[in-house]
Design a protein around this motif. Sequence first.
Motif, PDB file in Angstrom:
ATOM      1  N   GLY A 176       0.831  -1.196   0.000  1.00  0.00           N
ATOM      2  CA  GLY A 176       0.000   0.000   0.000  1.00  0.00           C
ATOM      3  C   GLY A 176       0.862   1.240   0.000  1.00  0.00           C
ATOM      4  O   GLY A 176       2.085   1.169   0.118  1.00  0.00           O
ATOM      5  N   ASN A 177       0.200   2.396  -0.121  1.00  0.00           N
ATOM      6  CA  ASN A 177       0.962   3.642  -0.141  1.00  0.00           C
ATOM      7  C   ASN A 177       0.469   4.675   0.870  1.00  0.00           C
ATOM      8  O   ASN A 177       0.984   5.782   0.929  1.00  0.00           O
ATOM      9  CB  ASN A 177       0.963   4.249  -1.555  1.00  0.00           C
ATOM     10  CG  ASN A 177      -0.423   4.626  -2.048  1.00  0.00           C
ATOM     11  OD1 ASN A 177      -1.394   4.596  -1.300  1.00  0.00           O
ATOM     12  ND2 ASN A 177      -0.522   4.970  -3.314  1.00  0.00           N
ATOM     13  N   THR A 178      -0.526   4.308   1.687  1.00  0.00           N
ATOM     14  CA  THR A 178      -1.087   5.225   2.668  1.00  0.00           C
ATOM     15  C   THR A 178      -1.385   4.471   3.960  1.00  0.00           C
ATOM     16  O   THR A 178      -1.885   3.349   3.914  1.00  0.00           O
ATOM     17  CB  THR A 178      -2.394   5.854   2.133  1.00  0.00           C
ATOM     18  OG1 THR A 178      -2.120   6.492   0.890  1.00  0.00           O
ATOM     19  CG2 THR A 178      -2.963   6.875   3.092  1.00  0.00           C
ATOM     20  N   LEU A 179      -1.079   5.089   5.094  1.00  0.00           N
ATOM     21  CA  LEU A 179      -1.390   4.502   6.399  1.00  0.00           C
ATOM     22  C   LEU A 179      -2.614   5.203   6.966  1.00  0.00           C
ATOM     23  O   LEU A 179      -2.642   6.431   7.069  1.00  0.00           O
ATOM     24  CB  LEU A 179      -0.203   4.664   7.352  1.00  0.00           C
ATOM     25  CG  LEU A 179      -0.422   4.213   8.796  1.00  0.00           C
ATOM     26  CD1 LEU A 179      -0.804   2.738   8.878  1.00  0.00           C
ATOM     27  CD2 LEU A 179       0.827   4.489   9.630  1.00  0.00           C
ATOM     28  N   ARG A 238       0.840  10.681  17.189  1.00  0.00           N
ATOM     29  CA  ARG A 238       1.972  10.846  16.265  1.00  0.00           C
ATOM     30  C   ARG A 238       2.472   9.438  15.940  1.00  0.00           C
ATOM     31  O   ARG A 238       2.433   8.549  16.782  1.00  0.00           O
ATOM     32  CB  ARG A 238       3.090  11.666  16.887  1.00  0.00           C
ATOM     33  CG  ARG A 238       2.723  13.133  17.058  1.00  0.00           C
ATOM     34  CD  ARG A 238       3.948  13.926  17.523  1.00  0.00           C
ATOM     35  NE  ARG A 238       3.578  15.270  17.877  1.00  0.00           N
ATOM     36  CZ  ARG A 238       3.513  16.291  17.021  1.00  0.00           C
ATOM     37  NH1 ARG A 238       3.798  16.104  15.762  1.00  0.00           N
ATOM     38  NH2 ARG A 238       3.178  17.489  17.446  1.00  0.00           N
ATOM     39  N   VAL A 239       2.965   9.272  14.712  1.00  0.00           N
ATOM     40  CA  VAL A 239       3.346   7.951  14.223  1.00  0.00           C
ATOM     41  C   VAL A 239       4.768   7.987  13.686  1.00  0.00           C
ATOM     42  O   VAL A 239       5.136   8.916  12.961  1.00  0.00           O
ATOM     43  CB  VAL A 239       2.378   7.491  13.108  1.00  0.00           C
ATOM     44  CG1 VAL A 239       2.741   6.100  12.620  1.00  0.00           C
ATOM     45  CG2 VAL A 239       0.930   7.545  13.590  1.00  0.00           C
ATOM     46  N   GLU A 240       5.543   6.956  14.054  1.00  0.00           N
ATOM     47  CA  GLU A 240       6.896   6.781  13.512  1.00  0.00           C
ATOM     48  C   GLU A 240       6.956   5.446  12.797  1.00  0.00           C
ATOM     49  O   GLU A 240       6.395   4.461  13.279  1.00  0.00           O
ATOM     50  CB  GLU A 240       7.939   6.717  14.629  1.00  0.00           C
ATOM     51  CG  GLU A 240       8.238   8.005  15.301  1.00  0.00           C
ATOM     52  CD  GLU A 240       9.399   7.867  16.269  1.00  0.00           C
ATOM     53  OE1 GLU A 240      10.366   8.617  16.104  1.00  0.00           O
ATOM     54  OE2 GLU A 240       9.333   7.028  17.187  1.00  0.00           O
ATOM     55  N   LEU A 241       7.643   5.396  11.670  1.00  0.00           N
ATOM     56  CA  LEU A 241       7.925   4.151  10.971  1.00  0.00           C
ATOM     57  C   LEU A 241       9.398   3.841  11.201  1.00  0.00           C
ATOM     58  O   LEU A 241      10.275   4.622  10.812  1.00  0.00           O
ATOM     59  CB  LEU A 241       7.606   4.282   9.484  1.00  0.00           C
ATOM     60  CG  LEU A 241       6.150   4.658   9.168  1.00  0.00           C
ATOM     61  CD1 LEU A 241       5.935   4.745   7.666  1.00  0.00           C
ATOM     62  CD2 LEU A 241       5.176   3.683   9.798  1.00  0.00           C
ATOM     63  N   LEU A 242       9.650   2.717  11.869  1.00  0.00           N
ATOM     64  CA  LEU A 242      10.991   2.381  12.343  1.00  0.00           C
ATOM     65  C   LEU A 242      11.636   1.274  11.526  1.00  0.00           C
ATOM     66  O   LEU A 242      10.959   0.346  11.062  1.00  0.00           O
ATOM     67  CB  LEU A 242      10.922   1.933  13.807  1.00  0.00           C
ATOM     68  CG  LEU A 242      10.227   2.878  14.788  1.00  0.00           C
ATOM     69  CD1 LEU A 242      10.135   2.225  16.165  1.00  0.00           C
ATOM     70  CD2 LEU A 242      10.952   4.199  14.858  1.00  0.00           C
ATOM     71  N   LEU A 251       8.833   2.925   1.432  1.00  0.00           N
ATOM     72  CA  LEU A 251       9.194   1.871   2.395  1.00  0.00           C
ATOM     73  C   LEU A 251       8.589   0.525   2.028  1.00  0.00           C
ATOM     74  O   LEU A 251       8.697  -0.434   2.785  1.00  0.00           O
ATOM     75  CB  LEU A 251       8.747   2.277   3.804  1.00  0.00           C
ATOM     76  CG  LEU A 251       9.341   3.587   4.318  1.00  0.00           C
ATOM     77  CD1 LEU A 251       8.838   3.875   5.725  1.00  0.00           C
ATOM     78  CD2 LEU A 251      10.851   3.551   4.283  1.00  0.00           C
ATOM     79  N   TRP A 252       7.948   0.450   0.865  1.00  0.00           N
ATOM     80  CA  TRP A 252       7.346  -0.797   0.420  1.00  0.00           C
ATOM     81  C   TRP A 252       8.399  -1.894   0.376  1.00  0.00           C
ATOM     82  O   TRP A 252       9.522  -1.677  -0.074  1.00  0.00           O
ATOM     83  CB  TRP A 252       6.725  -0.612  -0.965  1.00  0.00           C
ATOM     84  CG  TRP A 252       6.113  -1.864  -1.496  1.00  0.00           C
ATOM     85  CD1 TRP A 252       4.898  -2.382  -1.185  1.00  0.00           C
ATOM     86  CD2 TRP A 252       6.705  -2.779  -2.419  1.00  0.00           C
ATOM     87  NE1 TRP A 252       4.683  -3.547  -1.864  1.00  0.00           N
ATOM     88  CE2 TRP A 252       5.797  -3.825  -2.633  1.00  0.00           C
ATOM     89  CE3 TRP A 252       7.925  -2.809  -3.079  1.00  0.00           C
ATOM     90  CZ2 TRP A 252       6.055  -4.891  -3.479  1.00  0.00           C
ATOM     91  CZ3 TRP A 252       8.190  -3.876  -3.924  1.00  0.00           C
ATOM     92  CH2 TRP A 252       7.251  -4.891  -4.117  1.00  0.00           C
ATOM     93  N   GLU A 289      -4.124   1.294  -0.669  1.00  0.00           N
ATOM     94  CA  GLU A 289      -3.612   1.773  -1.945  1.00  0.00           C
ATOM     95  C   GLU A 289      -4.512   2.917  -2.390  1.00  0.00           C
ATOM     96  O   GLU A 289      -5.626   2.698  -2.832  1.00  0.00           O
ATOM     97  CB  GLU A 289      -3.603   0.647  -2.976  1.00  0.00           C
ATOM     98  CG  GLU A 289      -2.888   0.993  -4.262  1.00  0.00           C
ATOM     99  CD  GLU A 289      -1.395   1.160  -4.088  1.00  0.00           C
ATOM    100  OE1 GLU A 289      -0.837   2.059  -4.749  1.00  0.00           O
ATOM    101  OE2 GLU A 289      -0.783   0.436  -3.291  1.00  0.00           O
ATOM    102  N   GLU A 290      -4.036   4.147  -2.228  1.00  0.00           N
ATOM    103  CA  GLU A 290      -4.800   5.332  -2.600  1.00  0.00           C
ATOM    104  C   GLU A 290      -4.340   5.817  -3.958  1.00  0.00           C
ATOM    105  O   GLU A 290      -3.156   5.734  -4.289  1.00  0.00           O
ATOM    106  CB  GLU A 290      -4.588   6.443  -1.574  1.00  0.00           C
ATOM    107  CG  GLU A 290      -5.037   6.089  -0.166  1.00  0.00           C
ATOM    108  CD  GLU A 290      -6.537   6.009  -0.010  1.00  0.00           C
ATOM    109  OE1 GLU A 290      -7.237   6.851  -0.588  1.00  0.00           O
ATOM    110  OE2 GLU A 290      -6.993   5.093   0.694  1.00  0.00           O
TER     111      GLU A 290
END
Length: 98
Positions: A12-15, A27-31, A71-72, A94-95
């Motif tokens: 996908g491309n959107t959270l 707040r969101v972090e992608l680690l 990040l895919w 997937e937007e």
Amino acid sequence: GQVLTRQFVFAGNTLKLNADCGYGLIRVELLDPAFQPYSGFSAADCDPVAGQHDQIWHTVTWQGRSDVSALWNKPVRIRFQLHEASLYAFQFTEEAKA
């Protein structure tokens, strides 16, 4: 509070978050696998997720951008930082790109 997910790979491309942020924010972090934020996806870069009491789904953005496709197929953990908010679910979608 904080919530930290297990490591996974997404499509996908959107959270999107299913959350109640009527009185607070998230707040969101992608680690990465070393628990370090990927460039551009730190909590400091995250636009606070906040909304009305009747809003259920929220799109997460970092500096105004929601596209996470860079990040895919990379291993990711998500750290959610909650301030007077409740998180119920999250999903990658997937937007269509504008």
